[in-house]
Every structure is written in structure tokens, then in C-alpha cells.
Scaffold this motif. Structure first.
Motif, PDB file in Angstrom:
ATOM      1  N   ARG A 157       0.836  -1.198   0.000  1.00 45.15           N
ATOM      2  CA  ARG A 157       0.000   0.000   0.000  1.00 45.15           C
ATOM      3  C   ARG A 157       0.876   1.255   0.000  1.00 45.15           C
ATOM      4  NH1 ARG A 157      -5.532   2.217   1.359  1.00 45.15           N
ATOM      5  NH2 ARG A 157      -4.935   4.369   1.315  1.00 45.15           N
ATOM      6  N   THR A 158       1.909   1.213   0.783  1.00 44.55           N
ATOM      7  CA  THR A 158       2.785   2.375   0.872  1.00 44.55           C
ATOM      8  C   THR A 158       3.380   2.701  -0.487  1.00 44.55           C
ATOM      9  OG1 THR A 158       3.341   1.621   3.070  1.00 44.55           O
ATOM     10  CG2 THR A 158       4.700   3.346   2.132  1.00 44.55           C
ATOM     11  N   GLN A 160       2.376   1.714  -3.374  1.00 44.59           N
ATOM     12  CA  GLN A 160       1.346   2.058  -4.333  1.00 44.59           C
ATOM     13  C   GLN A 160       0.888   3.498  -4.159  1.00 44.59           C
ATOM     14  OE1 GLN A 160      -2.069  -0.120  -3.456  1.00 44.59           O
ATOM     15  NE2 GLN A 160      -3.330   1.308  -4.590  1.00 44.59           N
ATOM     16  N   GLU A 161       0.864   3.905  -2.927  1.00 42.20           N
ATOM     17  CA  GLU A 161       0.410   5.262  -2.640  1.00 42.20           C
ATOM     18  C   GLU A 161       1.406   6.296  -3.136  1.00 42.20           C
ATOM     19  OE1 GLU A 161      -1.566   5.891   1.424  1.00 42.20           O
ATOM     20  OE2 GLU A 161       0.257   7.052   1.447  1.00 42.20           O
ATOM     21  N   LYS A 177       7.559  13.825  -2.607  1.00 42.85           N
ATOM     22  CA  LYS A 177       6.160  14.174  -2.875  1.00 42.85           C
ATOM     23  C   LYS A 177       5.233  13.617  -1.803  1.00 42.85           C
ATOM     24  CE  LYS A 177       5.060  16.159  -7.010  1.00 42.85           C
ATOM     25  NZ  LYS A 177       5.799  15.670  -8.168  1.00 42.85           N
ATOM     26  N   LEU A 179       5.755  13.182   1.108  1.00 40.95           N
ATOM     27  CA  LEU A 179       5.876  13.887   2.383  1.00 40.95           C
ATOM     28  C   LEU A 179       5.700  15.380   2.199  1.00 40.95           C
ATOM     29  CD1 LEU A 179       8.789  11.876   3.936  1.00 40.95           C
ATOM     30  CD2 LEU A 179       6.421  11.879   4.628  1.00 40.95           C
ATOM     31  N   GLU A 180       5.104  15.729   1.126  1.00 36.06           N
ATOM     32  CA  GLU A 180       4.969  17.136   0.788  1.00 36.06           C
ATOM     33  C   GLU A 180       4.288  17.941   1.895  1.00 36.06           C
ATOM     34  OE1 GLU A 180       2.809  17.476  -2.766  1.00 36.06           O
ATOM     35  OE2 GLU A 180       4.434  18.571  -3.754  1.00 36.06           O
ATOM     36  N   LYS A 181       3.322  17.316   2.467  1.00 33.00           N
ATOM     37  CA  LYS A 181       2.497  18.063   3.428  1.00 33.00           C
ATOM     38  C   LYS A 181       3.061  18.016   4.837  1.00 33.00           C
ATOM     39  CE  LYS A 181      -1.284  18.684   0.749  1.00 33.00           C
ATOM     40  NZ  LYS A 181      -1.838  17.474   0.183  1.00 33.00           N
TER      41      LYS A 181
ATOM     42  N   ARG B 514      -6.658  17.131   6.936  1.00 34.31           N
ATOM     43  CA  ARG B 514      -6.193  15.975   6.196  1.00 34.31           C
ATOM     44  C   ARG B 514      -5.700  14.903   7.163  1.00 34.31           C
ATOM     45  NH1 ARG B 514      -1.462  14.597   4.120  1.00 34.31           N
ATOM     46  NH2 ARG B 514      -0.580  16.087   5.559  1.00 34.31           N
ATOM     47  N   THR B 517      -1.329  10.063   5.434  1.00 33.34           N
ATOM     48  CA  THR B 517      -1.300   8.903   4.565  1.00 33.34           C
ATOM     49  C   THR B 517      -0.425   7.846   5.212  1.00 33.34           C
ATOM     50  OG1 THR B 517       0.641   9.647   3.410  1.00 33.34           O
ATOM     51  CG2 THR B 517      -1.478  10.413   2.586  1.00 33.34           C
ATOM     52  N   ILE B 518      -0.479   6.689   4.625  1.00 27.52           N
ATOM     53  CA  ILE B 518       0.313   5.611   5.199  1.00 27.52           C
ATOM     54  C   ILE B 518       1.795   5.934   5.067  1.00 27.52           C
ATOM     55  CG2 ILE B 518       0.371   4.219   3.107  1.00 27.52           C
ATOM     56  CD1 ILE B 518      -0.075   2.751   6.558  1.00 27.52           C
ATOM     57  N   ASN B 519       2.144   6.589   3.982  1.00 23.04           N
ATOM     58  CA  ASN B 519       3.537   7.006   3.829  1.00 23.04           C
ATOM     59  C   ASN B 519       3.957   7.898   4.966  1.00 23.04           C
ATOM     60  OD1 ASN B 519       5.270   6.460   1.349  1.00 23.04           O
ATOM     61  ND2 ASN B 519       3.179   6.489   0.553  1.00 23.04           N
ATOM     62  N   GLU B 520       3.097   8.846   5.256  1.00 23.02           N
ATOM     63  CA  GLU B 520       3.459   9.771   6.317  1.00 23.02           C
ATOM     64  C   GLU B 520       3.556   9.068   7.654  1.00 23.02           C
ATOM     65  OE1 GLU B 520       1.249  13.417   4.040  1.00 23.02           O
ATOM     66  OE2 GLU B 520       0.511  12.757   5.967  1.00 23.02           O
ATOM     67  N   ASP B 584     -10.688   5.180   3.686  1.00 23.57           N
ATOM     68  CA  ASP B 584     -10.874   5.220   2.240  1.00 23.57           C
ATOM     69  C   ASP B 584     -12.216   4.618   1.868  1.00 23.57           C
ATOM     70  OD1 ASP B 584      -8.502   6.330   2.029  1.00 23.57           O
ATOM     71  OD2 ASP B 584      -7.501   4.658   1.032  1.00 23.57           O
ATOM     72  N   LEU B 603      -6.516   7.401  -4.588  1.00 21.02           N
ATOM     73  CA  LEU B 603      -6.812   7.139  -3.205  1.00 21.02           C
ATOM     74  C   LEU B 603      -6.848   8.459  -2.481  1.00 21.02           C
ATOM     75  CD1 LEU B 603      -4.426   4.187  -2.742  1.00 21.02           C
ATOM     76  CD2 LEU B 603      -6.874   4.137  -2.972  1.00 21.02           C
ATOM     77  N   SER B 605      -5.885   9.027   0.327  1.00 19.42           N
ATOM     78  CA  SER B 605      -4.686   9.254   1.113  1.00 19.42           C
ATOM     79  C   SER B 605      -3.454   9.431   0.244  1.00 19.42           C
ATOM     80  CB  SER B 605      -4.504   8.093   2.060  1.00 19.42           C
ATOM     81  OG  SER B 605      -4.887   6.911   1.427  1.00 19.42           O
ATOM     82  N   MET B 606      -3.645   9.380  -1.011  1.00 22.13           N
ATOM     83  CA  MET B 606      -2.499   9.644  -1.867  1.00 22.13           C
ATOM     84  C   MET B 606      -2.308  11.124  -1.996  1.00 22.13           C
ATOM     85  SD  MET B 606      -2.756   7.125  -4.990  1.00 22.13           S
ATOM     86  CE  MET B 606      -2.816   5.386  -4.837  1.00 22.13           C
ATOM     87  N   ALA B 607      -1.585  11.619  -1.089  1.00 22.24           N
ATOM     88  CA  ALA B 607      -1.430  13.065  -1.089  1.00 22.24           C
ATOM     89  C   ALA B 607      -0.707  13.511  -2.326  1.00 22.24           C
ATOM     90  CB  ALA B 607      -0.654  13.481   0.139  1.00 22.24           C
ATOM     91  N   SER B 608       0.092  12.637  -2.830  1.00 25.45           N
ATOM     92  CA  SER B 608       0.970  13.051  -3.909  1.00 25.45           C
ATOM     93  C   SER B 608       0.198  13.404  -5.170  1.00 25.45           C
ATOM     94  CB  SER B 608       1.942  11.935  -4.187  1.00 25.45           C
ATOM     95  OG  SER B 608       1.231  10.723  -4.239  1.00 25.45           O
ATOM     96  N   ARG B 609      -0.940  12.839  -5.289  1.00 26.87           N
ATOM     97  CA  ARG B 609      -1.606  13.028  -6.575  1.00 26.87           C
ATOM     98  C   ARG B 609      -2.414  14.302  -6.613  1.00 26.87           C
ATOM     99  NH1 ARG B 609      -2.972   7.150  -8.682  1.00 26.87           N
ATOM    100  NH2 ARG B 609      -0.856   6.440  -8.472  1.00 26.87           N
ATOM    101  N   THR B 610      -3.215  14.396  -5.650  1.00 27.09           N
ATOM    102  CA  THR B 610      -4.027  15.592  -5.623  1.00 27.09           C
ATOM    103  C   THR B 610      -4.141  16.010  -4.189  1.00 27.09           C
ATOM    104  OG1 THR B 610      -5.877  14.125  -5.558  1.00 27.09           O
ATOM    105  CG2 THR B 610      -5.443  15.260  -7.632  1.00 27.09           C
ATOM    106  N   SER B 611      -4.740  17.117  -3.999  1.00 26.59           N
ATOM    107  CA  SER B 611      -4.855  17.586  -2.631  1.00 26.59           C
ATOM    108  C   SER B 611      -6.310  17.809  -2.306  1.00 26.59           C
ATOM    109  CB  SER B 611      -4.081  18.872  -2.459  1.00 26.59           C
ATOM    110  OG  SER B 611      -4.549  19.796  -3.399  1.00 26.59           O
ATOM    111  N   LEU B 832      -5.083   0.639  -8.341  1.00 28.27           N
ATOM    112  CA  LEU B 832      -5.969   0.763  -7.192  1.00 28.27           C
ATOM    113  C   LEU B 832      -6.359  -0.587  -6.642  1.00 28.27           C
ATOM    114  CD1 LEU B 832      -8.126   3.571  -8.552  1.00 28.27           C
ATOM    115  CD2 LEU B 832      -6.259   3.666  -6.935  1.00 28.27           C
TER     116      LEU B 832
END
Lengths: 194, 971
Positions: A157-158, A160-161, A177, A179-181, B514, B517-520, B584, B603, B605-611, B832
Motif C-alpha cells: 500500500r505504501t 502504491q500510494e 512528494k 511527504l509534501e504536506k 487531512r 497517509t500511510i507514507n506519512e 478510504d 486514493l 490518502s495519496m497526497a501526492s496526486r491531488t490535494s 488501485l
């Protein structure tokens, strides 16, 4: 803090270091004390074993990666100026300091902070965090608590995200990207005592 | 309470009454007089004021319900002359709860009314509106009755209203943020409040000496210090009410709000100390008393905190064992948190601190221990209570302000107090911030300071404290009350109104709503470790060092003690991950089918794509969609005879379109468990239907047929399709430009005519549908018809013929045609797909907690990664048997085999079915790099040995027909 065992004069390249890293003389002196404390045998450089002696670090799940970050590839030692430069990544960004136009990007810039974090993931230095690399980090951080399947699904998931170009890996650009926010200046800074 | 009751009646009757003669006073006599003849009437004659001797029936009528029964009662009692009474007026019996309930009702209705106008509520904070309402209500009552109706009762305030708000705030306080800024919060709360209190007190005294304040204000230095203490504390209720609407960034919010909570200890202590000083008289205060005051502060604050933490531990420990009695879990939370407050109050410690820390402390463990439903219950109940309490407080503030008998005005005092609190607040903030910024990692800049100064709102706590003053000892109480009211009104109304524009104007960073996301989540965790390590290396025992120490301690001891075993072994990150997935899913569901309308699918939570704040994601879009789709596993096995098809068609039409009846017989009742209600089941069904409809309507536009015998029919069909894509609402085609994945999933003939009819929109995702040759009814001709119908999915119901033709699947038993969802899932781009899975798995594991994530997932994703679209059908074990009829037909089979589902139970079957359905389809649609030719060949090769039942399973045309038949439900 109050240590008088070393002065700025005794530290090689202190001026240059201060300029490069933005540390104040007090910082440099303090770090030098620390460096000497770690360098038990007084060789003037540190080995991985020296870091391993820090017992708190042994409990850190990604401690060995962080130690590894101090050693540039192929080198077994780290001298004081490298030591300071690495630590300078975590200096808070000073806003009021006027930015000299011709100066290179400071070590503690957002991008450099991120690069430091990124290289902890990217152990094979190919510029991408692969799924395996991510899994390793996750495994280290999560320990026994989750099953392998859970780890994998988190990792999937990570990726993919964050994965924008669909190469099943996270490049630095994608990492940044994702971590942009996040307020990196905040989250990747340490208040060094003055 | 009585006064409150009167007020209530007035409120109820207000609109109906044109004559002001109907007053609170007149209402009661009405009741009392009419009831008086009856001896048993509990409304005693003590209620009857002399001046209203002759109650009128008309008045009673205008007073609506409360009065009506009474008059009736009166009449009946007259008739029966004291005998048995059919109707009795039992007001005193129900008085208290009745009043409380009515108050809540009034407050809630008031809230509804405020939120009618969106524009208005965005400009004016609710707290202002409530105070205004209170003013109006109070004014009406005052004019009507000429007596003070009701004052904000300190007992009520401190024992019931305040705890609900503080409890809510403490429990939902972002703990990490709070502790990250603990230093700043403590400094502002302690030093800042002391500074404000002393400066205000001394300066007011100075002003008094200077003669600005009138001589009438009979107050000495101690009185002014006391007043300064109670007026200087920033009020949690007001801050919360205003700041929650302003949405400043979270650091700023937590500092101001945290300060307002923590400074309670300071205020309470100062207040008590001064009260005692005032009691003994300023002259008799010894130096030792000052030190006692300081000691008292420490005891009150630390003691309060400890009490809170003790209760937090108890609460965590108790919830560890509630597995069998889930239903009372929320009760434990409320009770123990409230007990923490009361206990602290019992020992006159800081109750607010106690409750706050109880909330903060227990949250982590409680949330982990209790069930999801209990969590929701706790959340909503707390929010409801807090919101109601807040409403009541502000209304009371307004009402209290009206009664002039309770306060006395002195312009000098009011004006100088206002000036002092503003000035000293600003000075205090600037000074402390300057000091703090020496230490803070992220300094607070000037804008923050402005907002913090300006956000120092005073509120109901100050008011309650000032009302509590003893008039015997504090001679100037009335003046203080008036001043407090003005200060509260000024800060809440004026500052509350202007802070929003100010924040906008200053461009204060706003908080984003917001979720991480899982990345964060992962990276921030890594950052924490990194920072800890670096602190260790650099030899600094800084914040991260200690936090790490705490986390170790927590993990090794506390969590072991307070968490359930099953929970203890779960990782936080995993929890976070699941939460994200669920989020989600929910957001998609909330959003309905609009996912398809957005040009970008991503998704949330995909911050990277859109906000986008509002999520358009597909992840779980289909989550529920599939769950009931093929409940009937027999579908797979039975090959329908052509003869029974007629019946089946009818059956399907009905079964497919009628909702399943609610099953009554299953209802059973348990006090300890809540079962999944029938309602939910039905809701889910409705939802699935709707989802499917939308999907199908989408699909139908992109639908491509590669018919075995394509002749002019096909031409026509494609024409129709073209036209359809044109006049169809844009939404359905939105992918076309973005994800150019052609899925040339095709039967045998596809090789020959790869895409001739599709040229026009090759860019888009192409769905290839094909009827298996073996299926009894041949429908070459029917397909175009079906398509035609599909073109306008919203349009008329399907023609029966096309419905018939398109319902070839067998043995429905009321289950849904599997192929529908199979088709439908196809529209999910591959990227997805995984998220989809995970969402499902997390949802599953929600339902049955210990369930691990679906094990097949990695495999699936790995496989899907392998090749392009067409490989996927083959990837499962089914490749040999199932892939025969092209990807469409192949896919379900592969899915089916992959899953270890031997289960006959509907639920499980449905779930697995759902997974199967999506996985092949999604994987077959990998948008960006479409390597169509090779996969096509591959699939073609595979097609050689088809599996009969599979083919029969997947018949596409019906999907075309489905949408219409289902249409009506979509709304």
C-alpha cells in the motif's frame, strides 16, 4: 554545557565547519566533547563499534542504519568534521538568517533532511526504495507485532500510494512528494543545546 | 429550578402569545389555580401569586401543552367534586427532569435553527449566536415577569456542564501534539495566568486609587486581586467554541486550548487563596500564607493530574475485561472520566486538570480495547453532551446578563478591566513567546503571537466564579459581576466575531483537515527513530530521548497491563494502516458513485496526486459492491438447461430487482450484545445495488462487443455505442483520456479483428464482453438491442426482451449475477487494485478482528505486477481450465480457485467472491503501460480449452441490461 575540556582553538577546521554547518561555536565545542567521549581510544576518528557502544542506540530499531549513514561507502571511519556535518542535517532551519545568494544549499535544508531519511531506506543506493527495502525497514520498526502478510500489505500500500511512475519503487522524488504536506523542518530537527 | 421552568414555558409559549400579559408568573397561577380545588394536585397553591387570581381559559390555551392538561384537570376535578380523578396534574413529580429535558430540547432546536443559514454560520460563531439567543430569551422573560428568571447556577455549571466539555476536550485531545507543546502550554498557563492575574489586579487597584473607578465600588487590593484572578484565565469553553470554527493550525490551537485547560489549576488556586485572604482580612495575612498558597497551587495541580492519571489507569484496566459486555463499554468510559472529575473536586483539587489528563491518558488504551461500535458511541455521546452543555452555558450567559438586579454598572471599572486584560494578555504572550523561542524548535512568529493574544477569550468559568462570590465578604460583587459579563461578552462576541477575519487577513496557516497517509505514518515514525538515534549519538538527552524512554516503558509495562492481549500484539502502524483503509472505504461509500465522475481516480490518502479534501477514490469503491453479488455459490456449478431458462429469467428479474425482505424471524434480543441488524443488511443491499447500477451504467458506455458472428449488427452496435459515448454524460468516459488501457480481452475472433469497431475510443479502457458459444441462447441480435437500451441508462426500464435475453446465468436463488460485478470491477485501474484489497481485508478483519490480512494478497499483487492486462486471467491456478473464454470468463475462475473458500455461509462466500471478482479484473486493467498485443495472443492461446461452467458464468450482455432494470433503485 559548561564543559571546558575543549575550546574552539583545539578543534581542527572549526571555522570552516561552523560556516558549513551553521553550528555556533558552543555547538561545535559541545559536539567535539561528545565526539571525544565516543572516541574512547583517542584515535581522532570513530568506528562503527564506537557507535555501537551507545547503549540506547542498540535499542533503536533502525539504529544500525543510522550508524551506517555516518560512514560513506567504503570507509570504516568517520572523522570529526564528517560527524558534525551529518549531525548538521538535524539542525533546525533558521528563518531569520539572511540567505546568501551564492552560498550552497545548507546542510539542514528540507531537501537534505529528506535525503538523509531516504538513504536510510535505500540501502543499496540505487536511488529507489524497493519493496524489499521498505519491508526491511518496516520489519525493523514493527518487530514481532505484525505478521509477514500484514507487513507486506502495508508495504504494498505504501509503495502504491507513493509510486507515481508505477515502477513499484519509491524514488526520491516520489518520496519527497509523499511527504509534501509534512513539516519536515519540524519533524526532522533537533534542538541542539546552545 | 422553578424559575427555569417558568422560562421554559415562556419559551414554548412565546410565539403563540400575543399578549404580554401571559407571563411566567401568570402561567403558574393558571396551573395552580385550576388545580387547586383538587386536593391531590401536587402543584401547591404556594405557586399562586396574589395578583393573578382569575386564570383565564384563553390564557391556558395560549400557553399550549403545559397549561392545557391543567385546565382539563381543573374541569374534571370540578365535575367530580373531589372524587377519583381521571387525569392528574403531576407537575412537581416530573418537574426537574422535565425542565432539564426541555432545556436540552430548546438548546438543540436553537442549534438547528442557527445552522439553517450556511452563510450566516460561517461568519458568526455559534457561541455568539447562543449568547444572543440567551439575551433574547432573558429579555422576554424579564419584560414579562419583571423578575430574574434564572441565573447560571455555579453548582450546575461546575458539576454537570463543565465536565462534559472538559471531558470531551480531554478525551479527544491530540495527545502527541499536547505533549510536544507541553512546555509552551505550561508556561502560558502558569506564568501567563499569574502575570495576567497580578497585573490586572494591581492595575485595577491603582486605577481605583487614581479615582477612575467610582467610589461606590467598595473594593480593596485583595478584592481586586481576586477579581483579577478570576477574570484573567482563558476559558476552555469559549476558546473551544471559537477556535474550532476558525481552524487555525494545530500548534497554535493546542497552545491556546491547552493553556485554557491547564490554567484552571492556577485560577482555582488563586481564587481560593484570595477568597481565604479576603475572609480573614488583608491585615491578617501572614507571609507564611503566601507560601501556603504556592504549596496549594502545586498540590492542586499535581494532585489533580495524578487523580486523573489514576483514573485513566483504572479505566484502561477495566476496559481490558469488557469483551463479554461490549454494550457497557461506553458507560465505563463516561463514568470513570466523570468520576475523575468528581474525585478531584471532592478533594478540591483541579478537576479540570484531572479530567483532562484522565482523558489524554486513557484514550490510547481504551480505544484499543473497546470495540469499534463502542468507540463510535463514546465519540458521539461525548460530542453531543459537550455540544449541548456548551449551548446551555452560552444561553445562560445571555439570560444571566439581562437581570439588572444582579449587577451594578461602573463604566470606569468595566473599561479599565477590558483594557487591562487585553493589554496584559498581549504583553504576557509577547514576553513569554520571546522566552520560549529560545528553546522552541519551531519558533512562534509574530502572527502566532497576535492570534494567541487575541484568542485569549474569557468565558463561563470566570462568570461562574464571580457569581460564586460571597457578597458579604466581597462588597463590590455586583460590580464585578457586571464587569465579568461585559468582558465575557466582549471577548466571545467581539473577538470571536473578528478573529476569523483576522486570521484570514494575517494569513495564519490553517489547519488542514487531512488525515495522514500511510507514507506519512511510516516515515514519521522513522523520523522519530532517527531523531532519537541522533540525539543519542550527539549525546543530548532531549525531548526525543525521553519520549523514546517513555515509549519503551509504555510498551514494556503499561500496555501490557492495560491492553488486551489480542490488542497488545497489534502494532500501531498496522492499526493506522487499517484505519486508513477503512477511511478510504467509508469516504468512497459516502461519496456514492461519484468516483466515476472524477477524471482522476486516486486514493484519498495519496497526497501526492491531488490535494482534494474531499475524496475521490476508488480503492474501496467497490468494496461493498461485490459483497452480496454472488451469494450463491451454486451458480458456478449449475449449468442451466435451456428449458428452465424462461422461469429463471422471470425469477431473476424479480430477484434482481426486489429487495430482499427483512427477516423478522431472526430477531432476537440480548442486553449484552448488539447484533447486526436487519436494517444494516438491507442498507447494504441497497447500497450494493446502487453501486452496481452506477458501475454498469458506466461500463455500458465503454462496452465493447466482440461477437462471434459480428456482422452488420456489430456495426450498428458500435454506432450506438459511439453515439452513446457522445451523448452520455461526460462522467462515464472520463477515464478515456487518462488511462489509455485497451483491454483486448477477446474470444477467438479477436485475433482477427483486434479493434476495428473500437477505433474511435481506443484510448479508453475497453471492456470486451463475449458470450460463450455454449450458452444455450444465442444472442447476437439481442446484444445490440441491449446496448441500445444501455445507452441511456437512466432512461426507461429495459425492454423485457432484452432482459430475457440477457439473463442467461443460472440458478439465481435470488443472488446477483456474478458477471455483473465481474464486469464492473474491471473499471478499476490496476494501481488501485491493491488498495482495494487491503481495504477489504481491513474491513474483514474489522468484522472478525483477529483475522490476518488476506494472505493471498501479496501473491496477487506480485502476479499482477508481472504482466500486462491479459496475463492476469492466467495467473491463477485456473489458467488451464478457466481462461478459455477470454479474460472475462477466465477471471472469475482464477479468482475462485485462488481462494480457499469452501465455506457455504453466505457471508464468507460473498466476501471471497467479492475478492475474486475484483482481483482478476483489476489486474487485467493496468492502465499506463499497456502491452496489448502479446497478452492478447496469450489469452487467445489459452482460450483453447474452455471450461463450460465458467463461460456460462460470465455472460456479458446481461450486464448491459442490468442497469436499466435496476435503475429505479439508484435513486
Amino acid at each position: 554545557m559548561g564543559s571546558t575540556s575543549s575550546t574552539l582553538l583545539k578543534i581542527p577546521n572549526a571555522e570552516v565547519l561552523m560556516q558549513e554547518t551553521g553550528f555556533s561555536p558552543a555547538h561545535i565545542i559541545r559536539l567535539h566533547d561528545r565526539f571525544k567521549a565516543l572516541d574512547k581510544e583517542g584515535r581522532g576518528y570513530l568506528c562503527p563499534q564506537d557507535f555501537g557502544a551507545i547503549k540506547e542506540l542498540a535499542m533503536n530499531p533502525i539504529g544500525d542504519r543510522i550508524i551506517g549513514a555516518f560512514f560513506s561507502p567504503g570507509k570504516e571511519t568517520v572523522d570529526f568534521s564528517t560527524f558534525v556535518k551529518i549531525l548538521a542535517h538535524f539542525r533546525p532551519v533558521d528563518k531569520d538568517r539572511p540567505k546568501e545568494p551564492n552560498s550552497p544549499e545548507p546542510i539542514n535544508s528540507r531537501s537534505n533532511k529528506l535525503k538523509f531519511a531516504f538513504q536510510l531506506y535505500d540501502q543499496d543506493k540505487d536511488g529507489k526504495i524497493s519493496r524489499d527495502e521498505l519491508l526491511k525497514v518496516l520489519r525493523a520498526m514493527l518487530g514481532m507485532q505484525v505478521t509477514e502478510e500484514q507487513l507486506e500489505s502495508i508495504a504494498d500500500r505504501t509503495i502504491q500510494e507513493a509510486d507515481l511512475d508505477r515502477d513499484e519503487a519509491i524514488s526520491f522524488e516520489e518520496f519527497r512528494k509523499s511527504l509534501e504536506k509534512v513539516n519536515i523542518d519540524h519533524k526532522m530537527s533537533i534542538r541542539f543545546l546552545r | 429550578m422553578r424559575g427555569l421552568g417558568l422560562l421554559l414555558f415562556i419559551t414554548v409559549a412565546r410565539d403563540a402569545v400575543t399578549d404580554l400579559y401571559v407571563t411566567a408568573a401568570s402561567l403558574q397561577p393558571e396551573l395552580g389555580a385550576s388545580a387547586a380545588p383538587a386536593v391531590t394536585s401536587p402543584v401547591a397553591s404556594r405557586y399562586i401569586p396574589e395578583e393573578y387570581g382569575h386564570p383565564g381559559i384563553a390564557l391556558a390555551r395560549s400557553a399550549e401543552e403545559p397549561a392545557a392538561p391543567s385546565s382539563e384537570d381543573g374541569e374534571s376535578s370540578h365535575h367530580h367534586g373531589g372524587g377519583y380523578k381521571i387525569v392528574q396534574w403531576e407537575w412537581s413529580y416530573v418537574q426537574t427532569p422535565y425542565i432539564i429535558a426541555s432545556w436540552l430540547l430548546v438548546a438543540s432546536v436553537a442549534k438547528i435553527l442557527f445552522h439553517f443559514s450556511q452563510r450566516f454560520t460561517t461568519a458568526v460563531p455559534e457561541s455568539c449566536m447562543l449568547i444572543l439567543l440567551g439575551l433574547v430569551l432573558g429579555g422576554v422573560v424579564l419584560i414579562a415577569s419583571k423578575t430574574q428568571p434564572y441565573q447560571l447556577d455555579p453548582g450546575l455549571f461546575f458539576l454537570f456542564l463543565l465536565p462534559t466539555i472538559v471531558g470531551d476536550a480531554g478525551y479527544f485531545m491530540p495527545a502527541r501534539l499536547f505533549f510536544d507543546n507541553l512546555g509552551a502550554i505550561l508556561l502560558y498557563a502558569v506564568v501567563g495566568t499569574l502575570w495576567n492575574a497580578f497585573c490586572t489586579g494591581f492595575c485595577l487597584y491603582g486605577v481605583k486609587m487614581a479615582g477612575v473607578i467610582d467610589e461606590k465600588v467598595n473594593a480593596g487590593l485583595m478584592d481586586f486581586l481576586l477579581f483579577g484572578a478570576l477574570i484573567s484565565a482563558v476559558d476552555p469553553v469559549a476558546v473551544l467554541a471559537v477556535f474550532e470554527e476558525v481552524h487555525v493550525n494545530e500548534t497554535l490551537f493546542i497552545i491556546v486550548f491547552g493553556e485554557s485547560l491547564v490554567n484552571d489549576a492556577v485560577t482555582v488556586v488563586l481564587y481560593k487563596v484570595y477568597i481565604s485572604f479576603v475572609e480573614v482580612g488583608p491585615g491578617n495575612v501572614h507571609t507564611a500564607d503566601y507560601f501556603k498558597g504556592i504549596a496549594s497551587f502545586l498540590i492542586v495541580s499535581i494532585g489533580g493530574t495524578l487523580v486523573g492519571l489514576i483514573f485513566a489507569v483504572i479505566l484502561g484496566f477495566v476496559t481490558r475485561f469488557t469483551k463479554k459486555v461490549r454494550i457497557i463499554e461506553p458507560l465505563f468510559v463516561f463514568l470513570l472520566v466523570y468520576l475523575a472529575y468528581l474525585t478531584a473536586e471532592l478533594f478540591s483539587l483541579s478537576a479540570i486538570l484531572s479530567m483532562t489528563f484522565c482523558g489524554i491518558g486513557c484514550k490510547k488504551y481504551v480505544e484499543a480495547n473497546i470495540s469499534q461500535k463502542s468507540r463510535t458511541t463514546v465519540k458521539y455521546t461525548m460530542k453531543t453532551l459537550a455540544s449541548i452543555a456548551e449551548t446551555i452555558i452560552f444561553i445562560f450567559l445571555g439570560i444571566s446578563a439581562v437581570d439588572k438586579s444582579k449587577w451594578a454598572w461602573d463604566t470606569g471599572l468595566v473599561v479599565s478591566t477590558l483594557i487591562f486584560i487585553l493589554v496584559f494578555r498581549a504583553m504576557g504572550v509577547v514576553g513569554q513567546t520571546w522566552f520560549l523561542n529560545w528553546f522552541r524548535l519551531v519558533p512562534l512568529d509574530k502572527i502566532d503571537q497576535v492570534v494567541m493574544s487575541y484568542g485569549g477569550l474569557r468565558g463561563a468559568v470566570a462568570f461562574a466564579l464571580v457569581v460564586l462570590l460571597d457578597k458579604e465578604q466581597v462588597k463590590a460583587k455586583d460590580y464585578f459581576v457586571a464587569t465579568t459579563i461585559v468582558v465575557v461578552f466582549f471577548t466571545v462576541m467581539f473577538q470571536g466575531l473578528t478573529i476569523k477575519p483576522l486570521v484570514k487577513w494575517l494569513k495564519v496557516p490553517r489547519s488542514t483537515n487531512r488525515k495522514p497517509t500511510i507514507n506519512e505514518e511510516i516515515h514519521e515514525r522513522a523520523f522519530d527513530h532517527i531523531l532519537t538515534a541522533v540525539e543519542d549519538i550527539a549525546g543530548l538527552n532531549g525531548y526525543h530521548h525521553w519520549r523514546d524512554k517513555w515509549e519503551q516503558f509504555d510498551k514494556n509495562y503499561l500496555s501490557k497491563l492495560l491492553l488486551r492481549k489480542s490488542v497488545y500484539h497489534k502494532s500501531e502502524l498496522w492499526e493506522a494502516y487499517q484505519k486508513i483503509n477503512i477511511r478510504d472505504a467509508i469516504s468512497v461509500i459516502d461519496q456514492g458513485g461519484n468516483v466515476l465522475t472524477s477524471a482522476r481516480l486516486s486514493l484519498p490518502s495519496m497526497a501526492s496526486r491531488t490535494s482534494f479534501p474531499e475524496v475521490t477514490n476508488v480503492t474501496n469503491y467497490l468494496r461493498e459492491n461485490g459483497s452480496g453479488v454472488c451469494l450463491d455459490l451454486q451458480v458456478i456449478d449449475t449449468v442451466p438447461g435451456a428449458k428452465i431458462e424462461e422461469e429463471l429469467e422471470t425469477h431473476h428479474v424479480l430477484a434482481g430487482n426486489l429487495y430482499k425482505p427483512r427477516r423478522r424471524y431472526q430477531s432476537h434480543y440480548s442486553r449484552h450484545f448488539m447484533t447486526v441488524g436487519e436494517k444494516e443488511r438491507q442498507d447494504r443491499e441497497v447500497f450494493q445495488r446502487n453501486m452496481r447500477n452506477r458501475l454498469e451504467s458506466f461500463k455500458s458506455t465503454r462496452y465493447k462487443r466482440h461477437k462471434k458472428d459480428r456482422s452488420q449488427k456489430k456495426r450498428k452496435g458500435s454506432d450506438a455505442k459511439e453515439q452513446d459515448t457522445n451523448d452520455k454524460p461526460r462522467r462515464n468516459v472520463s477515464w478515456q483520456d487518462k488511462d489509455p488501457a485497451v483491454v483486448p480481452v477477446a474470444p477467438e475472433e479477436d485475433k482477427h479483428d483486434p479493434s476495428e469497431p473500437d477505433k474511435d475510443d481506443d484510448v479508453g479502457i475497453t471492456f470486451v464482453a463475449r458470450k460463450a458459444p455454449e450458452t444455450p441462447k444465442e444472442r447476437p441480435k439481442s446484444v445490440p438491442a441491449a446496448l441500445d437500451v444501455c445507452q441511456s441508462p437512466v432512461a426507461a426500464p429495459p425492454s423485457p426482451t432484452c432482459g430475457e435475453k440477457n439473463l442467461p446465468w443460472k440458478s439465481g436463488m435470488g443472488s446477483y449475477p456474478p458477471c455483473v460485478s465481474v464486469e464492473a470491477t474491471k473499471i478499476i485501474p490496476i494501481d488501485l487494485q491493491q488498495a482495494w484489497y487491503q481495504s477489504i481485508s481491513s474491513l474483514e478483519s474489522l468484522a472478525s478482528p483477529p483475522a490476518p490480512p488476506e494472505p493471498q494478497h501479496p501473491r496477487v499483487s506480485a502476479l499482477s505486477r508481472l504482466g500486462g492486462p491479459l496475463r492476469t486471467p492466467a495467473k491463477g491456478k485456473s489458467s488451464g481450465s478457466g481462461a478459455g473464454s477470454g479474460s472475462n470468463t477466465g477471471s472469475p475462475s482464477s479468482g475462485q480457485f485462488k481462494f480457499p473458500t469452501g465455506k457455504e455461509e453466505e457471508e464468507e462466500g460473498a466476501l471471497s467472491q467479492q475478492q475474486q471478482e475484483m482481483q482478476p479484473l483489476m489486474s487485467s486493467l493496468r492502465p499506463p503501460p499497456p502491452p496489448p498485443p502479446a497478452p492478447a495472443a496469450q489469452s487467445a492461446g489459452k482460450r483453447r480449452n474452455p471450461c463450460v461452467y465458467l463461460r456460462s458464468l460470465v455472460t456479458v450482455p446481461p450486464s448491459g441490461a442490468e442497469p436499466q432494470s435496476r435503475r429505479p433503485t439508484q435513486l
